[in-house]
Design an enzyme around this catalytic site. Structure first.
Site, PDB file in Angstrom:
ATOM      1  N   VAL A  14     -20.980  -8.575  10.740  1.00  0.00           N
ATOM      2  CA  VAL A  14     -20.154  -8.604  12.030  1.00  0.00           C
ATOM      3  C   VAL A  14     -20.245  -9.757  12.950  1.00  0.00           C
ATOM      4  O   VAL A  14     -19.335 -10.166  13.441  1.00  0.00           O
ATOM      5  CB  VAL A  14     -20.498  -7.224  12.591  1.00  0.00           C
ATOM      6  CG1 VAL A  14     -19.641  -7.023  13.928  1.00  0.00           C
ATOM      7  CG2 VAL A  14     -20.293  -6.094  11.765  1.00  0.00           C
ATOM      8  N   LYS A 106     -23.827   2.068  17.034  1.00  0.00           N
ATOM      9  CA  LYS A 106     -23.619   3.355  16.928  1.00  0.00           C
ATOM     10  C   LYS A 106     -24.946   4.257  17.302  1.00  0.00           C
ATOM     11  O   LYS A 106     -24.954   5.130  17.734  1.00  0.00           O
ATOM     12  CB  LYS A 106     -22.810   3.944  15.956  1.00  0.00           C
ATOM     13  CG  LYS A 106     -23.504   3.631  14.411  1.00  0.00           C
ATOM     14  CD  LYS A 106     -22.757   4.145  13.261  1.00  0.00           C
ATOM     15  CE  LYS A 106     -23.245   3.710  12.105  1.00  0.00           C
ATOM     16  NZ  LYS A 106     -22.766   2.289  11.746  1.00  0.00           N
ATOM     17  N   GLU A 130     -16.641  -0.730  21.546  1.00  0.00           N
ATOM     18  CA  GLU A 130     -15.549  -0.410  20.533  1.00  0.00           C
ATOM     19  C   GLU A 130     -16.000  -0.581  19.186  1.00  0.00           C
ATOM     20  O   GLU A 130     -15.430   0.375  18.380  1.00  0.00           O
ATOM     21  CB  GLU A 130     -14.287  -1.171  20.892  1.00  0.00           C
ATOM     22  CG  GLU A 130     -13.377  -0.876  20.233  1.00  0.00           C
ATOM     23  CD  GLU A 130     -12.345   0.345  20.400  1.00  0.00           C
ATOM     24  OE1 GLU A 130     -12.016   0.484  21.657  1.00  0.00           O
ATOM     25  OE2 GLU A 130     -12.530   1.251  19.540  1.00  0.00           O
ATOM     26  N   LYS A 206     -21.320   8.492  14.808  1.00  0.00           N
ATOM     27  CA  LYS A 206     -19.937   8.356  15.243  1.00  0.00           C
ATOM     28  C   LYS A 206     -19.502   9.554  15.831  1.00  0.00           C
ATOM     29  O   LYS A 206     -18.644   9.357  16.820  1.00  0.00           O
ATOM     30  CB  LYS A 206     -19.183   7.973  14.281  1.00  0.00           C
ATOM     31  CG  LYS A 206     -19.557   6.623  13.471  1.00  0.00           C
ATOM     32  CD  LYS A 206     -18.876   6.096  12.037  1.00  0.00           C
ATOM     33  CE  LYS A 206     -19.146   4.876  11.651  1.00  0.00           C
ATOM     34  NZ  LYS A 206     -19.080   4.758  10.212  1.00  0.00           N
TER      35      LYS A 206
END
Ligand code: HSE
Length: 434
Positions: A14, A106, A130, A206
């Protein structure tokens, strides 16, 4: 043109995706912002081996996140390391240095996000997350702002791409879970230790975050009913197909008169629904509002570039606030204060159920099982049995009329002691109302 300066901690998938977008798309980003977003510092344990995009220009590189967080040329810290221990220290330090934080984490946000947000507010900085749920789908923005005028009544998500890949491959190819899991591990879609995905933990974190955004409740992850996909077999898909259904790992959240009911579990969903069309490693979220009714969001749940887009978009939002000095921050949880109501026990839920048995065949089995169901006042809907070569591991399915999860659990408990069963019955709810 002035600039806002960003430091990135964590150069895994990421982190590198984020850097690629910030480098390659910098003109678009500057056009949208009216100023430049510049990467001034990066941190990774293996920073020397990382090839940074040349278009970023000179960047301070370190293996020590503390150096990055306190660097005078860093205004926003992107925490992309994952895990909960070091990540929490990075966030604490950033807040202490009054630097806004963008995170993709998360687990950390599900475990202690509201407390971190309280500290961020007191420090006058922002916290954006986000990328923490459904990497490529801007579902936080939707719940936080896009449909915040509505009252969410229900939310159904396919939030784990690994499970969805495994289930849809099993369905398409009629192969066992272990075969697809091994392939997924070879292809890099599943971890060597697949538990976080296949046992439901990733999806549950999540759902904690989406439930906070949708319903304004701070949920403790272990209060959510969770069941993974390990018990699903290719046979279950064949029976589900006969019933015009499919099977997905569904993260469900619904308002009922008693409160919010939350679960992560494999469920039968009608083959005709939009969720059943979600194939492979894609994610999707279906939100039902009291006023706006149905909206549906679809996209990649993970991946360097889709998740990188979420991180970069958060960086842009936070950078705008820094530039305009906006004190009116929207809570990342979409509510100024989260409530502390526990979810309603899933045992209250009423559904039709799909019960799959594997038996050592002999006369009287259906009569015995039907007797137990009748004793719990559960009506039978259908009995399905494919032709089978063996009498020793014969699979068949009973579907029930609507009943409570409590009654089904009691029936399954009683059935589990029967000597003709090769394993405990598998009970899956049928989400026929989707
Ligand atoms: N392992 C997750 C998934 C992606 O399969 O969806 C990161 O949350």
């Amino acid at each position: 043109m002035d600039e806002v300066k960003v430091g990135i901690v964590g150069l895994g998938n990421v982190g590198m995706g984020t850097l690629t977008i910030l480098a390659e798309n910098q003109e678009q980003i500057a056009l949208k912002l009216g100023f430049r977003l510049r990467v001034t510092a990066v941190c990774s344990r293996s920073v020397e081996s990382k090839k940074l995009p040349a278009a970023l220009g000179p960047v301070f590189q370190t293996t020590d996140w503390r150096e990055l967080v306190k660097h005078p040329d860093v205004q926003i810290v992107a925490e992309l390391v994952g895990g909960t221990v070091v990540a929490a220290e990075i966030l604490d330090a950033a807040i202490e240095h009054r630097k806004s934080v963008v995170t993709a984490n998360k687990e950390l946000m599900a475990a202690s996000g509201p407390e971190i947000w309280d500290r961020a507010i007191r420090a006058g900085i922002n916290l954006a997350m986000e990328a923490s749920v459904c990497g490529g789908i801007p579902i936080h923005a939707v719940l936080r702002e896009g449909i915040s005028g509505d009252r969410v009544m229900a939310l159904y998500g396919i939030l784990n791409g690994t499970c969805n890949y495994i289930l849809t491959e099993m369905e398409k190819r009629n192969v066992p879970l272990e075969v697809v899991l091994k392939e997924a591990q070879r292809l890099g879609y599943a971890e060597a230790d697949p538990s976080a995905d296949v046992d439901g933990y990733d999806a549950r974190s999540k759902l904690v975050l989406l439930a906070a955004l949708a319903f304004g409740e701070k949920i403790t992850p272990s209060d959510i009913f969770m069941e993974g996909i390990r018990r699903i077999t290719e046979v279950d898909f064949r029976y589900a197909r006969q019933l015009k259904h499919s099977i997905r790992l569904i993260c469900g959240a619904r308002r009922i008169p008693e409160g919010i009911i939350l679960s992560v579990r494999p469920a039968l969903i009608p083959a005709s629904t939009i969720l059943a069309g979600v194939q492979g490693a894609y994610n999707a979220v279906w939100v039902k509002g009291e006023y706006g009714e149905d909206t549906f969001y679809y996209g990649w749940g993970a991946g360097a570039l889709p998740t990188g887009v979420a991180v970069v978009s958060d960086l842009m939002r936070v950078a705008r606030e820094i530039r305009s000095g906006s004190p009116e921050r929207v809570s990342p949880f979409a509510h100024e204060r989260l409530g502390g109501n526990k979810p309603v026990p899933v045992t209250l839920q009423k559904r039709c159920y799909f019960l799959r048995f594997r038996v050592d065949d002999r006369p009287g089995i259906i009569a015995k099982l039907a007797g137990i169901l009748a004793s719990k006042k559960i009506g039978l809907e259908a009995v399905l049995q494919e032709p089978c070569d063996t009498k020793h591991d014969l699979p068949f399915v009973i579907t029930t009329e609507e009943t409570s999860e409590q009654s089904i659990r009691e029936a399954v408990e009683e059935m589990s002691g029967l000597d003709f069963l090769n394993e405990a019955p598998l009970a899956l709810p049928m989400e026929t109302a989707l």
